[in-house]
Write a protein that holds these residues in place. Structure first.
Motif, PDB file in Angstrom:
ATOM      1  N   GLY A 171      12.714  -6.602  -7.502  1.00  0.00           N
ATOM      2  CA  GLY A 171      12.846  -7.977  -7.025  1.00  0.00           C
ATOM      3  C   GLY A 171      11.538  -8.583  -6.586  1.00  0.00           C
ATOM      4  O   GLY A 171      10.815  -7.997  -5.784  1.00  0.00           O
ATOM      5  N   GLY A 172      11.230  -9.775  -7.087  1.00  0.00           N
ATOM      6  CA  GLY A 172       9.994 -10.474  -6.747  1.00  0.00           C
ATOM      7  C   GLY A 172      10.218 -11.692  -5.880  1.00  0.00           C
ATOM      8  O   GLY A 172       9.626 -12.756  -6.098  1.00  0.00           O
ATOM      9  N   GLY A 173      11.069 -11.519  -4.864  1.00  0.00           N
ATOM     10  CA  GLY A 173      11.309 -12.592  -3.909  1.00  0.00           C
ATOM     11  C   GLY A 173      10.659 -12.289  -2.578  1.00  0.00           C
ATOM     12  O   GLY A 173       9.676 -11.542  -2.499  1.00  0.00           O
ATOM     13  N   ALA A 174      11.214 -12.848  -1.504  1.00  0.00           N
ATOM     14  CA  ALA A 174      10.619 -12.716  -0.176  1.00  0.00           C
ATOM     15  C   ALA A 174      10.565 -11.272   0.298  1.00  0.00           C
ATOM     16  O   ALA A 174       9.564 -10.826   0.867  1.00  0.00           O
ATOM     17  N   SER A 175      11.633 -10.509   0.084  1.00  0.00           N
ATOM     18  CA  SER A 175      11.642  -9.120   0.550  1.00  0.00           C
ATOM     19  C   SER A 175      10.755  -8.236  -0.317  1.00  0.00           C
ATOM     20  O   SER A 175      10.085  -7.322   0.184  1.00  0.00           O
ATOM     21  N   GLY A 176      10.711  -8.494  -1.617  1.00  0.00           N
ATOM     22  CA  GLY A 176       9.827  -7.737  -2.491  1.00  0.00           C
ATOM     23  C   GLY A 176       8.366  -7.986  -2.181  1.00  0.00           C
ATOM     24  O   GLY A 176       7.533  -7.071  -2.244  1.00  0.00           O
ATOM     25  N   ALA A 177       8.039  -9.225  -1.822  1.00  0.00           N
ATOM     26  CA  ALA A 177       6.654  -9.583  -1.521  1.00  0.00           C
ATOM     27  C   ALA A 177       6.132  -8.831  -0.299  1.00  0.00           C
ATOM     28  O   ALA A 177       5.031  -8.264  -0.319  1.00  0.00           O
ATOM     29  N   ILE A 178       6.916  -8.804   0.769  1.00  0.00           N
ATOM     30  CA  ILE A 178       6.445  -8.134   1.990  1.00  0.00           C
ATOM     31  C   ILE A 178       6.510  -6.623   1.839  1.00  0.00           C
ATOM     32  O   ILE A 178       5.681  -5.898   2.416  1.00  0.00           O
ATOM     33  N   ALA A 179       7.441  -6.108   1.045  1.00  0.00           N
ATOM     34  CA  ALA A 179       7.487  -4.673   0.787  1.00  0.00           C
ATOM     35  C   ALA A 179       6.240  -4.222   0.044  1.00  0.00           C
ATOM     36  O   ALA A 179       5.633  -3.194   0.383  1.00  0.00           O
ATOM     37  N   LEU A 180       5.839  -4.989  -0.963  1.00  0.00           N
ATOM     38  CA  LEU A 180       4.647  -4.644  -1.735  1.00  0.00           C
ATOM     39  C   LEU A 180       3.406  -4.636  -0.858  1.00  0.00           C
ATOM     40  O   LEU A 180       2.622  -3.673  -0.870  1.00  0.00           O
ATOM     41  N   ASP A 181       3.206  -5.686  -0.073  1.00  0.00           N
ATOM     42  CA  ASP A 181       2.007  -5.766   0.760  1.00  0.00           C
ATOM     43  C   ASP A 181       1.969  -4.642   1.791  1.00  0.00           C
ATOM     44  O   ASP A 181       0.911  -4.045   2.042  1.00  0.00           O
ATOM     45  N   SER A 182       3.120  -4.311   2.365  1.00  0.00           N
ATOM     46  CA  SER A 182       3.175  -3.250   3.377  1.00  0.00           C
ATOM     47  C   SER A 182       2.851  -1.891   2.768  1.00  0.00           C
ATOM     48  O   SER A 182       2.136  -1.084   3.377  1.00  0.00           O
ATOM     49  N   LEU A 183       3.378  -1.621   1.581  1.00  0.00           N
ATOM     50  CA  LEU A 183       3.095  -0.346   0.917  1.00  0.00           C
ATOM     51  C   LEU A 183       1.617  -0.225   0.557  1.00  0.00           C
ATOM     52  O   LEU A 183       0.995   0.825   0.774  1.00  0.00           O
ATOM     53  N   ILE A 184       1.054  -1.275   0.016  1.00  0.00           N
ATOM     54  CA  ILE A 184      -0.358  -1.239  -0.385  1.00  0.00           C
ATOM     55  C   ILE A 184      -1.255  -0.975   0.817  1.00  0.00           C
ATOM     56  O   ILE A 184      -2.217  -0.202   0.748  1.00  0.00           O
ATOM     57  N   LYS A 185      -0.928  -1.588   1.939  1.00  0.00           N
ATOM     58  CA  LYS A 185      -1.772  -1.433   3.127  1.00  0.00           C
ATOM     59  C   LYS A 185      -1.679  -0.034   3.741  1.00  0.00           C
ATOM     60  O   LYS A 185      -2.551   0.338   4.534  1.00  0.00           O
ATOM     61  N   GLU A 186      -0.659   0.733   3.382  1.00  0.00           N
ATOM     62  CA  GLU A 186      -0.614   2.123   3.846  1.00  0.00           C
ATOM     63  C   GLU A 186      -1.724   2.947   3.203  1.00  0.00           C
ATOM     64  O   GLU A 186      -2.187   3.933   3.775  1.00  0.00           O
ATOM     65  N   GLY A 187      -2.116   2.564   2.001  1.00  0.00           N
ATOM     66  CA  GLY A 187      -3.270   3.188   1.362  1.00  0.00           C
ATOM     67  C   GLY A 187      -3.074   4.606   0.862  1.00  0.00           C
ATOM     68  O   GLY A 187      -4.059   5.323   0.663  1.00  0.00           O
ATOM     69  N   VAL A 188      -1.821   5.039   0.638  1.00  0.00           N
ATOM     70  CA  VAL A 188      -1.599   6.432   0.222  1.00  0.00           C
ATOM     71  C   VAL A 188      -0.842   6.559  -1.090  1.00  0.00           C
ATOM     72  O   VAL A 188      -0.667   7.674  -1.589  1.00  0.00           O
ATOM     73  N   PHE A 189      -0.400   5.449  -1.670  1.00  0.00           N
ATOM     74  CA  PHE A 189       0.435   5.526  -2.856  1.00  0.00           C
ATOM     75  C   PHE A 189      -0.393   5.323  -4.124  1.00  0.00           C
ATOM     76  O   PHE A 189      -1.263   4.458  -4.183  1.00  0.00           O
ATOM     77  N   ASP A 190      -0.084   6.113  -5.133  1.00  0.00           N
ATOM     78  CA  ASP A 190      -0.817   6.035  -6.395  1.00  0.00           C
ATOM     79  C   ASP A 190      -0.293   4.931  -7.306  1.00  0.00           C
ATOM     80  O   ASP A 190      -1.044   4.365  -8.102  1.00  0.00           O
TER      81      ASP A 190
END
Length: 492
Positions: free
Chosen positions: A20-39
């Motif tokens: 999903g590329g809506g409001a919840s998908g957007a914040i989920a993506l940014d939060s995961l990226i900022k963790e800095g551990v996912f490939d």
């Protein structure tokens, strides 16, 4: 799934799919990226546009929604090419595009506005809409501004977003703790076969974890009452759902009944009331909101008791009978603003009972699938502060997937869902996190997540912190909603 505990993952999560590329998908993506551990992190959006339910479709499909039809009937899974199922080695195959209705168009309409103040609805690191459509009067805005806000937020990480790609099936061996989720994906192309039919590419990809951020405003639901099926059959186009409402001007001089008293029904009632010949608002409580009708032919009605079809002068007619015995004969349209049903057709093979009507029964804190929390949800809570609630969920999920947060024992999680069900049952209130409930819900997620401050690598996302002004805004919003709905128990 049984209550027998499944083996838990022992290896770190390194890849995450977001549906999903809506409001919840957007914040989920940014939060995961900022963790800095996912490939690998990928957002799969089935449309060619972002924005989720806030995207405005000017010309949506005109849906025919049989009253009482469940989501399993309206939105069944597509048949997956057998070459891609289970342990097959084939990774992709082309196939003609299905004509099945997928309910991709949104319920947004021109004139739709937010109803939560800007500072507590937006994400904490981007607290302003692009514009306010009534500056100086309130801090609400239009559907187009919200859609652009989401698009801009996702534009931070365009390399992680895949458009025109639908997740059609998910499989996993739950008995193997470190097995991956196999996603069967369908990407729309512009290619055609020899018959001129459009071709889709079906393919597979595997991930350690999955976030469901596909929302729950897609598959409409019309409440069944005696006689409605006959009216639906005999008078096509009379029984409709609010999802297809777009232009209020088409209701000029018409006689209309609007059923329901949540946001969409209220908005539609107020938009059409100045121009209709007659408009009736049918809802359970006559005092649920202050209708403030603009004309003498606007009336409040109780719920519809039944429909009656009869013949007069050789012509079929019908009457709508309300619980108080009053009758409206041959209205031009009955618009049902009676909500939607969860639909996860891609999970039907793996978890047939993942959702049941109004609820996801095994979603701890509306966020984690209890038997295997590497399947998570962001965006389930309703009636709350929208994007800000999603942000708290997203931060917690990102920390958990990164190994920086621990969930309570499964028995505690199940107890939480059982208490929730005992209180609210299979109703929309089960997943409701309103204004009063927001603060304790935030605190619960922060506690599970190990506190406000970032735990992982430098740059990882903290939980939002509500300022004194935010809390004052929350309290003012509570009073505004109670006055608007004329309901002092709105969030008890």
């Amino acid at each position: 799934m049984t209550q027998t505990e499944l083996p838990k993952r022992t290896e770190p999560v390194r890849s995450v799919a977001i549906i999903g590329g809506g409001a919840s998908g957007a914040i989920a993506l940014d939060s995961l990226i900022k963790e800095g551990v996912f490939d690998k992190i990928t957002v799969f959006e089935r449309r060619d546009v972002l924005g989720g339910v806030w995207h405005l479709d000017e010309n949506p499909d005109q849906l025919s929604v049989p009253p009482g039809a469940p989501e399993s009937e309206l939105d069944p899974p597509l048949e997956v090419p057998v070459q891609l199922l289970d342990d097959a080695d084939i990774r992709s195959v082309n196939a003609p595009r299905s004509s099945q209705q997928r309910y991709i168009h949104t319920a947004s309409f021109d004139g739709m506005r937010t109803n939560i103040p800007e500072r507590i609805m937006t994400y904490s690191d981007d607290p302003h809409w692009e514009f306010l459509d009534r500056p100086g009067k309130d801090t609400f805005t239009s559907v187009k501004a919200v859609s652009r806000y989401i698009e801009t937020y996702l534009a931070r990480h365009p390399e992680h977003v895949v458009l025109r790609t639908t997740v059609e099936d998910i499989s996993k061996d739950f008995n193997k703790p470190n097995s991956q989720y196999k996603l069967v994906l369908r990407t729309e192309t512009d290619q055609k076969d020899e018959n001129g039919d459009l071709i889709d590419k079906w393919w597979t990809e595997s991930y350690d974890a999955v976030i469901l951020a596909n929302g729950h405003y897609h598959v409409p639901y019309i409440t069944p009452v005696p006689g409605i099926d006959e009216v639906f059959k005999e008078f096509p186009g009379v029984i409709t759902h609010a999802k297809t409402f777009r232009d209020h001007n088409v209701y000029k001089d018409k006689r209309v009944i609007v059923v329901g008293a949540r946001a969409s029904a209220i908005d539609i009632y107020r938009l059409i009331s100045p121009i209709t010949k007659e408009v009736y608002s049918s809802r359970r409580s006559p005092n649920l909101f202050v209708a403030d009708p603009d004309g003498p032919n606007n009336q409040i009605k109780p719920v519809i008791d039944r429909y009656e079809v009869y013949e007069e002068d050789g012509k079929k007619s019908f009457r709508v009978v309300f619980e108080d015995g009053s009758v409206v004969t041959n209205p031009d349209e009955v618009i049902y603003g009676t909500g939607f049903r969860f639909s996860f057709p891609f999970l039907k093979r793996l978890i047939p009972d993942f959702s049941i009507g109004n609820i996801i029964p095994l979603a701890y804190q509306h966020t984690f699938y209890i038997p295997d929390p590497t399947l998570a949800l962001v965006g389930v809570p309703i009636d709350g502060l929208s994007f800000r609630v999603f942000e708290y969920q997203a931060v917690l999920v990102a920390r958990f997937f990164a190994g920086n947060a621990v969930l309570p024992p499964e028995e505690v999680q199940r107890q939480w869902t059982e208490e929730r069900f005992s209180r609210f049952g299979n109703t929309r209130q089960y997943h409701s996190i309103g204004v009063d409930a927001a603060l304790p819900y935030y605190d619960d997620l922060i506690t599970i997540g190990g506190g406000v401050d970032p735990i992982g690598k430098p740059g990882s996302r903290p939980f939002p912190v509500l300022s004194v002004t935010d809390i004052e805004t929350l309290k003012a919003e509570r009073e505004r909603l109670r006055k608007f709905f004329n309901d002092t128990s709105i969030q008890k």
